[in-house]
Design an enzyme around this catalytic site. Structure first.
Site, PDB file in Angstrom:
ATOM      1  N   ALA A 213     -30.618   5.685  12.464  1.00 39.31           N
ATOM      2  CA  ALA A 213     -30.090   7.051  12.511  1.00 39.31           C
ATOM      3  C   ALA A 213     -29.974   7.477  13.958  1.00 39.31           C
ATOM      4  CB  ALA A 213     -31.022   7.987  11.761  1.00 39.31           C
TER       5      ALA A 213
ATOM      6  N   PHE B   7     -26.420  12.171  16.063  1.00 43.98           N
ATOM      7  CA  PHE B   7     -25.337  12.894  15.381  1.00 43.98           C
ATOM      8  C   PHE B   7     -25.031  12.378  13.979  1.00 43.98           C
ATOM      9  CE2 PHE B   7     -24.693  13.415  19.904  1.00 43.98           C
ATOM     10  CZ  PHE B   7     -24.475  14.776  20.023  1.00 43.98           C
ATOM     11  N   GLY B   8     -25.568  11.215  13.623  1.00 48.78           N
ATOM     12  CA  GLY B   8     -25.271  10.646  12.307  1.00 48.78           C
ATOM     13  C   GLY B   8     -25.841   9.250  12.211  1.00 48.78           C
TER      14      GLY B   8
ATOM     15  N   MET C 190     -25.775  -5.405  18.951  1.00 43.67           N
ATOM     16  CA  MET C 190     -26.939  -6.014  19.598  1.00 43.67           C
ATOM     17  C   MET C 190     -27.912  -6.411  18.481  1.00 43.67           C
ATOM     18  SD  MET C 190     -26.220  -5.822  22.810  1.00 43.67           S
ATOM     19  CE  MET C 190     -27.677  -5.854  23.835  1.00 43.67           C
TER      20      MET C 190
ATOM     21  N   ASN D 265     -30.772  -7.741  18.104  1.00 41.98           N
ATOM     22  CA  ASN D 265     -32.226  -7.476  18.049  1.00 41.98           C
ATOM     23  C   ASN D 265     -32.599  -6.001  18.180  1.00 41.98           C
ATOM     24  OD1 ASN D 265     -33.392 -10.009  17.484  1.00 41.98           O
ATOM     25  ND2 ASN D 265     -32.786 -10.683  19.533  1.00 41.98           N
ATOM     26  N   GLY D 266     -31.603  -5.137  18.165  1.00 38.77           N
ATOM     27  CA  GLY D 266     -31.894  -3.700  18.144  1.00 38.77           C
ATOM     28  C   GLY D 266     -32.582  -3.205  19.399  1.00 38.77           C
TER      29      GLY D 266
ATOM     30  N   ASP E 293     -32.742   9.208  30.920  1.00 38.92           N
ATOM     31  CA  ASP E 293     -33.543   8.904  29.725  1.00 38.92           C
ATOM     32  C   ASP E 293     -33.737   7.397  29.594  1.00 38.92           C
ATOM     33  OD1 ASP E 293     -35.016   9.303  27.468  1.00 38.92           O
ATOM     34  OD2 ASP E 293     -33.290   9.639  26.144  1.00 38.92           O
TER      35      ASP E 293
ATOM     36  N   ARG F 211     -36.798   2.378  24.386  1.00 42.03           N
ATOM     37  CA  ARG F 211     -36.096   2.676  23.131  1.00 42.03           C
ATOM     38  C   ARG F 211     -34.591   2.806  23.339  1.00 42.03           C
ATOM     39  NH1 ARG F 211     -38.840   6.956  24.717  1.00 42.03           N
ATOM     40  NH2 ARG F 211     -37.613   8.680  25.559  1.00 42.03           N
TER      41      ARG F 211
HETATM   42  O1  ACK Z   1     -34.112  -0.437  16.831  1.00 40.21           O
HETATM   43  P1  ACK Z   1     -32.864  -0.443  16.083  1.00 40.21           P
HETATM   44  O2  ACK Z   1     -32.605  -1.424  15.025  1.00 40.21           O
HETATM   45  O3  ACK Z   1     -31.643  -0.468  17.125  1.00 40.21           O
HETATM   46  O4  ACK Z   1     -32.604   1.025  15.548  1.00 40.21           O
HETATM   47  C1  ACK Z   1     -31.795   1.780  16.374  1.00 40.21           C
HETATM   48  C2  ACK Z   1     -30.762   2.575  15.577  1.00 40.21           C
HETATM   49  O5  ACK Z   1     -29.532   1.908  15.719  1.00 40.21           O
HETATM   50  C3  ACK Z   1     -30.626   3.998  16.049  1.00 40.21           C
HETATM   51  O6  ACK Z   1     -30.263   4.029  17.406  1.00 40.21           O
HETATM   52  C4  ACK Z   1     -29.677   0.688  16.385  1.00 40.21           C
HETATM   53  N1  ACK Z   1     -28.567   0.489  17.279  1.00 40.21           N
HETATM   54  C5  ACK Z   1     -27.994   1.404  18.092  1.00 40.21           C
HETATM   55  N2  ACK Z   1     -26.987   0.815  18.767  1.00 40.21           N
HETATM   56  C6  ACK Z   1     -26.918  -0.458  18.346  1.00 40.21           C
HETATM   57  C7  ACK Z   1     -26.100  -1.559  18.698  1.00 40.21           C
HETATM   58  N3  ACK Z   1     -25.132  -1.469  19.616  1.00 40.21           N
HETATM   59  N4  ACK Z   1     -26.331  -2.722  18.089  1.00 40.21           N
HETATM   60  C8  ACK Z   1     -27.303  -2.837  17.195  1.00 40.21           C
HETATM   61  N5  ACK Z   1     -28.129  -1.832  16.836  1.00 40.21           N
HETATM   62  C9  ACK Z   1     -27.918  -0.665  17.409  1.00 40.21           C
HETATM   63  C10 ACK Z   1     -30.977   0.779  17.161  1.00 40.21           C
END
Ligand code: ACK
Length: 997
Positions: free
Chosen positions: A643, A646-647, A716, A718-719, A760, A764
């Site tokens: 999440a 904004f959405g 990405m 691995n988040g 920021d 995270r």
């Molecule tokens: O830790 P996450 O899996 O990686 O959880 C957050 C979530 O969305 C809210 O920000 C994931 N996220 C954000 N941008 C990306 C991206 N470009 N590729 C993969 N995951 C993303 C983020």
């Protein structure tokens, strides 16, 4: 010899004492005397009738009984005369409770034959009679009122001895009388001409006497006259309880019959002589019953009488279910001889039983798994060991607790990791004596292990010549998966020829396959430890040819397709060019919109500068300036991954015409948004779209012309970095971590070169792809740029991430690339502590105060000293002393080139992990060797620069200037100053001797 029968009778009577044995008379306890003539010493006062007359009647005479006790007897002997009717009546005898009475007569009776010269009048019997009355009638006597009980005759009057003497025999006769109903009665003896002497008359009744049976008391009970028994209830003696109500029957004979039921002595009491008595000291009785008290079992005592149980001696215990008869016990000693056999990521632990089981048989074993850091290479404890409980997915076979055997297998450990196992022997009293518990510990290091096999493979898409597959990461990767090897071959060829492909992610498309053919495939993962086992063989078939066309017609088709593609491409190109031209004429050139960037950042020639989208008259136009508008139909959303502000954030695929389909992340703007929200949402895309760097998240485009509004970026796998690190705690080598940090620093250098302040920067907001490449993301916090003489950005408000933000930015909103450098130091700390929360649970206010007072975060566990020094440099209060990102990148590059330098870890031995460091005390270097000193200063660039340079004396060192230091690579102002001033101090302390080099 006197031949008068009367005198002869009396002589014989006197002889009586000689023939009767001299025993005291004891009556049976169940006989209650109502009258005993022997008991009276004086005259009995009985009445004889007729009392006055010429004839002789019953005569009361004193004598002695067989015990020479004086007694009163009655005699009559009128054998020589006719018509004898002599009465003797007792006094009135109260009946008491008797219903039936017994009359016992002892008498002598003379045999008529023995009396010479008697006429036919001599009798050898007399009558026994009685009369019931309610009161004593005094001397009033009526013969006819009496009822006869019996005629009494002697069994034997005389007995002849061998010598011819005649011995008078004492007769005893007993007669029953009853039922009696009146309050009392008289007895009467009627003589009709016999020679009789009544030696004693006893009248008694029978009773069941007070008794104790089965610990119940039964009172004196008078039986009924009839033949029925009297049922009597017993009462339990003191300190006893009824087990079954005690009862007995009293017979007419005054005997207790048929005891039923019983009482039992209370706990603490035992039965002694029909009573319940307290247990003596040293003994106990815990239960109701008629058992004896028992001696206290081993290791217990009872100091008082009447103990229910015995208390345990010091350090001995009794478990809840232990019987009182059981000895007191204690926890077992530690298991012995622990042996570990390591097999990759599992270990078999064996041990021996404890020497002392504590006196119990219920010994079990519990194995506690701890993951420890700070263990030396040979496995011994270096003294700085810090342990935490193992993860919950570590498997114990058969289980971790309640083991009855002395072995356990621990599986699913992390590869190449130190573990300590604490094996504790427990028994039923261990919980009662936590301080006495002992365990045996063994420390092991698991081996490197290859990943477990891929088990789930899915066929995504099949065509005539290709197939797309995906699979799940192995259950136990045992490290970072570098890539997958995909081996496949035609089923028919039986592996005689095969193809091998490598894929970084969990999917692959195999092209160039034969149509309508069955293939077999196996996949295996690779980590630093090598290849894991292959997956089970997976079979798939390519599609059959659906139609066939002649070579001639295929050529026509090919030409037609090529022409169409060319036309489309030309159209698209023209459209893009015209569009760009139009837009530029509408808005100003971005460079013209650029404001002031004179912030002292190194500006490389050729690098563009960042344009704040808010400076556009219509900020929503900016998005089309910097971001590509995408057609929503090109985007396929697969799933929600998180999440956003904004959405939702989703993962999906983007397939642009004539481009390969790629994985993308899609940020959506949820419905019901305001204009401002839309602007702010798209502002991020406008910012991101200006960047083009491998460590900045790449914008693929935006969807603004249809709903939902979307921002599409590269995916990405691995988040976010913080959760990724937490998931892979302690799984990376130092070099891998530095590699990630270097990427972030490089991305930040690019941003600062562009004049962009992130504000920021935090783990995270860093995203990680499948190759561990870290990219800076989240450009949402950036605020309005202002014209500032110091060329720094300030904010107009908003939330500040306190823990990551430099003090001046918190205090007076001074956001600069130097404040980003502070945040970078925090990210560095987050990375080295695998996603720990900076300042843990301290409140924001406490963090601000502590940082302001000079406290800083301590080095994370096992953190290389150089990296910790870099953190401290980033956290310089004076922002100009903080390293620039360019310097950070170069420091990290040097570290990567010289990984040995990562081995020296920052010392945290004596400090708890969650205490902040006082900067003033941590900066005092200890003067040892030059190397030590350099370490003490923790200035890696300096140390590296100095290594290889030979300084022979303090003089040489003391003359070192900041310029010299710059030449050898020490470019950070803080360390430069520290080194120069310390060298001078060193010189003044040791100017008479050489400085150790
Ligand atoms: O830790 P996450 O899996 O990686 O959880 C957050 C979530 O969305 C809210 O920000 C994931 N996220 C954000 N941008 C990306 C991206 N470009 N590729 C993969 N995951 C993303 C983020």
């Amino acid at each position: 010899m006197d031949c008068n029968p009367r005198s002869l009778f009396f002589i014989l009577l006197l002889l009586l004492s000689c023939v009767t044995p001299a025993f005291p008379v004891i009556y049976p306890p169940n006989e209650v005397n109502l009258l005993d003539s022997k008991a009276s010493q004086g005259e009995l006062g009985w009445i004889s009738y007729p009392s006055h007359g010429w004839r002789e009647n019953w005569e009361e005479i004193s004598g002695v009984d067989e015990h020479y006790t004086p007694i009163r007897t009655f005699q009559v002997c009128n054998v020589m005369e006719y018509s004898q009717n002599n009465w003797l009546r007792t006094n009135w005898i109260p009946r008491q409770s008797a219903q039936k009475i017994y009359v016992e007569l002892k008498f002598t009776l003379r045999d008529c034959n023995s009396i010479p010269l008697v006429l036919g009048t001599c009798k050898e019997t007399f009558n026994l009679l009685y009369l019931e009355t309610d009161d004593d009638q005094g001397s009033h006597f009526r013969e006819h009122q009496f009822s006869k009980i019996d005629t009494i005759a002697a069994d034997e009057s005389f007995t002849q001895t061998d010598l011819g003497d005649r011995i008078l025999k004492l007769n005893t006769e007993v007669r029953e009388v009853g039922p009696l109903t009146k309050k009392g009665f008289y007895l009467a003896f009627q003589d009709v001409g016999a020679c009789v002497a009544l030696v004693s008359v006893r009248v008694y009744f029978k009773k069941c006497p007070y008794t104790v049976r089965n610990l119940a008391t039964f009172p004196d009970t008078v039986p009924m006259d009839s033949h029925s028994l009297v049922e009597v209830k017993g009462l339990c003696v003191n300190h006893s309880k009824e087990e079954e109500p005690p009862r007995m029957y009293c017979s007419t004979e005054g005997e207790w019959l048929v005891p039923i039921g019983k009482c039992l002595c209370n706990p603490g009491y035992e039965e002694r002589s029909n009573t319940c008595q307290m247990c003596r000291a040293g003994f106990y009785k815990s239960a109701l019953g008629n058992l004896e008290c028992s001696k206290c079992p081993p290791h217990s005592f009872s100091h008082h009488e009447g103990s229910l149980h015995c208390g345990c001696e010091k350090n001995f215990f009794r478990a809840e279910g232990d019987p009182a008869s059981m000895a007191c016990t204690r926890p077992p000693s530690a298991p012995r001889n622990v042996i570990s056999s390591i097999n990759e990521t599992s270990v078999i632990l064996d041990w021996s039983w404890p020497e002392d089981t504590g006196g119990r048989r219920d010994v079990t074993f519990t194995v506690l798994c701890k993951r420890c850091r700070g263990v030396t290479a040979n496995g011994s404890n270096s003294g700085t060991q810090r342990c935490e409980p193992c993860r919950s997915n570590v498997r114990f076979l058969p289980r971790a607790a309640g083991l009855h055997n002395t072995t356990v297998t621990v599986g699913d450990l992390l590869a190449h990791t130190n573990y300590t196992f604490e094996i504790e022997a427990l028994n039923g009293v261990s919980a009662l004596a936590p301080k006495m518990r002992q365990y045996a510990a063994v420390t092991i290091t698991t081996n490197q292990a290859a990943p477990s096999p891929v088990t789930v493979i899915r066929k995504e898409k099949t065509s005539r010549n290709s197939v797309s597959l995906s699979w799940q990461e192995p259950e136990r990767p045992n490290g970072i998966i570098l890539d997958y090897e995909i081996k496949y071959y035609e089923k028919e060829e039986q592996e005689t020829s095969y193809t091998i492909l490598r894929a970084r992610g969990c999917n692959v498309t195999l092209n160039g396959l034969k149509s309508n053919t069955a293939y077999l495939l196996q996949i295996r993962a690779r980590t630093a430890a090598g290849y894991g086992a292959s997956s089970p063989t997976f079979q798939f078939e390519t599609s059959p040819d659906s139609f066939s066309i002649s070579s001639e017609s295929s050529q026509v088709v090919l030409i037609a397709i090529s022409a169409a593609v060319a036309i489309i491409l030309l159209t698209v190109l023209l459209y893009v060019l015209i569009g760009r031209f139009c837009c530029r004429s509408k808005s100003k050139h971005p460079d013209e919109k650029r404001l002031h960037f004179g912030n002292g950042h190194l500006r490389l020639p050729g690098i563009r500068t960042y344009v704040d989208p808010h400076t556009y008259e219509d900020p929503s136009q900016a998005v089309h300036e910097f971001a590509k508008e995408l057609d929503a139909s090109c985007i396929a959303i697969d799933k929600v991954v998180g999440a956003g502000e904004f959405g939702e954030v989703c993962s999906g695929r983007l397939k642009l015409p004539s481009k390969k389909e790629i994985c993308v992340a899609i940020k959506t703007l949820k419905g019901g948004y305001t204009d401002k929200q839309r602007r702010d949402f798209l502002a991020e895309a406008s910012i991101m779209g200006q960047f083009d760097h491998p460590n900045i998240i790449r914008l693929e485009g935006v969807v603004t012309r249809s709903k939902p509004v979307m921002i599409v970026t590269e995916y990405m796998e691995n988040g976010s970095l913080d959760s990724f690190l937490r998931k892979h705690d302690a799984q990376f080598t130092g070099i891998q971590l530095v590699g990630m940090l270097r990427g972030i620093a490089s991305g930040m250098k690019y941003l600062s070169d562009m004049g962009y302040v992130h504000r920021d920067l935090a783990a995270r907001n860093i995203l990680v792809n499948s190759n561990l490449v870290c990219k800076v993301s989240d450009f949402g916090l950036s605020r309005v740029l202002e014209d500032d003489p110091e060329a720094a950005y300030t904010t107009r408000g908003g939330k500040i991430p306190i823990r990551w933000t430099a003090p001046e930015a918190i205090a007076y909103r001074k956001f600069t690339s130097a404040s980003d450098a502070w945040s970078y130091g925090i990210v560095l700390w987050e990375v080295m502590s695998y996603g720990e929360r900076p300042y843990w649970e301290m409140s924001n206010q406490d963090v601000i105060k502590a940082v302001d007072e000079g406290y800083r975060l301590p080095p994370p566990m096992d953190c290389p000293a150089t990296l910790y020094q870099l953190m401290l440099d980033c956290w310089q209060k004076e922002r100009n002393n903080r390293p620039k990102f360019e310097q950070i990148v170069s420091i990290l590059d040097k570290l990567i080139r010289n990984p040995g330098s990562l081995k020296i870890t920052a010392n945290t031995t004596s400090r708890p992990a969650n205490l902040l460091l006082d900067r003033s005390s941590s900066e005092v270097p200890s003067m040892g060797t030059m190397g030590d000193w350099m370490d003490g200063m923790r200035t890696l660039p300096c140390k590296e620069a100095f290594s290889g340079v030979s300084y022979s004396s303090c003089d040489t060192l003391a003359k070192t200037s900041t310029e010299d230091l710059k030449k050898v690579g020490v470019t950070i102002v803080g360390p430069q100053k520290k080194i120069v001033s310390s060298l001078k101090a060193l010189d003044s302390h040791t100017k008479n001797g050489p400085v150790p080099v």
